[in-house]
Design an enzyme around this catalytic site. Structure first.
Site, mmCIF file in Angstrom:
data_model
loop_
_atom_site.group_PDB
_atom_site.id
_atom_site.type_symbol
_atom_site.label_atom_id
_atom_site.label_comp_id
_atom_site.label_asym_id
_atom_site.label_seq_id
_atom_site.Cartn_x
_atom_site.Cartn_y
_atom_site.Cartn_z
ATOM 1 N N GLU A 120 0.830 -1.209 0.000
ATOM 2 C CA GLU A 120 0.000 0.000 0.000
ATOM 3 C C GLU A 120 0.863 1.257 0.000
ATOM 4 O O GLU A 120 1.786 1.395 0.800
ATOM 5 C CB GLU A 120 -0.934 0.013 1.211
ATOM 6 C CG GLU A 120 -1.898 1.180 1.187
ATOM 7 C CD GLU A 120 -3.003 1.066 2.219
ATOM 8 O OE1 GLU A 120 -3.976 1.830 2.120
ATOM 9 O OE2 GLU A 120 -2.889 0.208 3.123
ATOM 10 N N GLU A 178 -13.009 1.654 1.771
ATOM 11 C CA GLU A 178 -12.390 1.733 3.095
ATOM 12 C C GLU A 178 -12.621 3.128 3.662
ATOM 13 O O GLU A 178 -11.909 4.073 3.336
ATOM 14 C CB GLU A 178 -10.879 1.442 3.016
ATOM 15 C CG GLU A 178 -10.258 1.401 4.409
ATOM 16 C CD GLU A 178 -8.746 1.508 4.374
ATOM 17 O OE1 GLU A 178 -8.094 0.787 5.153
ATOM 18 O OE2 GLU A 178 -8.218 2.320 3.592
#
Length: 237
Positions: free
Chosen positions: A137, A231
């Site tokens: 990420e 998210e």
């Protein structure tokens, strides 16, 4: 769905199915305590796919100069790839290279980065046998100094040199760091394996300033056909 990363997520697999999601993302923040059998059963009941995510911490850190801490970090990541295999997930995303919150100047971090690259190669080799891709990420500068843009992420992938190590693109982080989100996606191309959608205010896509039409158009252009994981954080932390 939960206020804390360690909360029981199993009941919310049912909730996600009722809402109409095709897949859920399971946070493996406490992998040794996770009920993989229970999660697998619920996923099968609802015909849902899943992806998984995790993050390192100072006690389990593959970038540490301490060999014992690096070993614990690798054990954590390998345990997570094992859970991915048990759950039928081909993706382990998140902060897999250093502890979340690390903001050490890069000029002071060269040796740590070299250890992270070496350890990721080793973990990736074993993850490949489980059919799992490690998706690193890309975070904003306030949450990590390790890698902050897609361009830096691609440079890191080149250093690692493993086909099953790719990038995890998150619109919240990218909105802070990239000059243009759509251009960053096009530049990332096939290196982008996993995507989180979240607006700049950590709210639902469309509730803030990010142009999600441009984001989705760019993802279509690069041929991205995997899941778009939502998210969102309701509370500021």
């Amino acid at each position: 769905f939960t206020p804390g990363w360690g909360d029981d997520v199993l009941p919310f697999i049912d909730t996600a199915a009722q809402i109409g999601y095709d897949a859920v993302e399971i946070p493996l923040m406490y992998p040794d305590a996770f009920d993989a059998a229970g999660a697998r059963q619920r996923l099968r009941e609802h015909h849902l796919a899943c992806t998984c995510g995790t993050g390192l911490n100072p006690a389990e850190d593959i970038s540490s100069l301490d060999a014992d801490i690096r070993r614990k970090g690798m054990e954590r990541l390998l345990r997570c790839t094992q859970l991915c295999e048990e759950l039928g997930s081909d993706c382990l995303g998140g902060v897999l290279y250093a502890p979340w919150g690390l903001r050490t100047p890069r000029t002071q971090f060269a040796a740590n980065r070299a250890w992270a690259v070496e350890c990721l190669r080793s973990v990736a080799d074993q993850a490949a046998h489980r059919g799992v891709t490690l998706s690193l990420e890309v975070l904003n500068r306030y949450e990590s100094s390790f890698v902050n843009t897609i361009a830096e992420g691609r440079q890191l992938l080149a250093e690692i040199g493993c086909r099953n190590v790719r990038l995890h693109f998150d619109t919240f982080h990218a909105h802070i760091e990239e000059k243009n989100l759509a251009q960053a996606i096009r530049a990332g191309g096939a290196d982008i394996f996993h995507v989180h959608l979240c607006d700049n205010n950590r709210g639902a896509p469309g509730s803030g300033a990010i142009d999600f039409d441009a984001v989705l158009d760019a993802l279509r252009e690069i041929g991205y056909t995997r899941y778009l994981m939502v998210e969102n954080f309701v509370v500021p932390d």
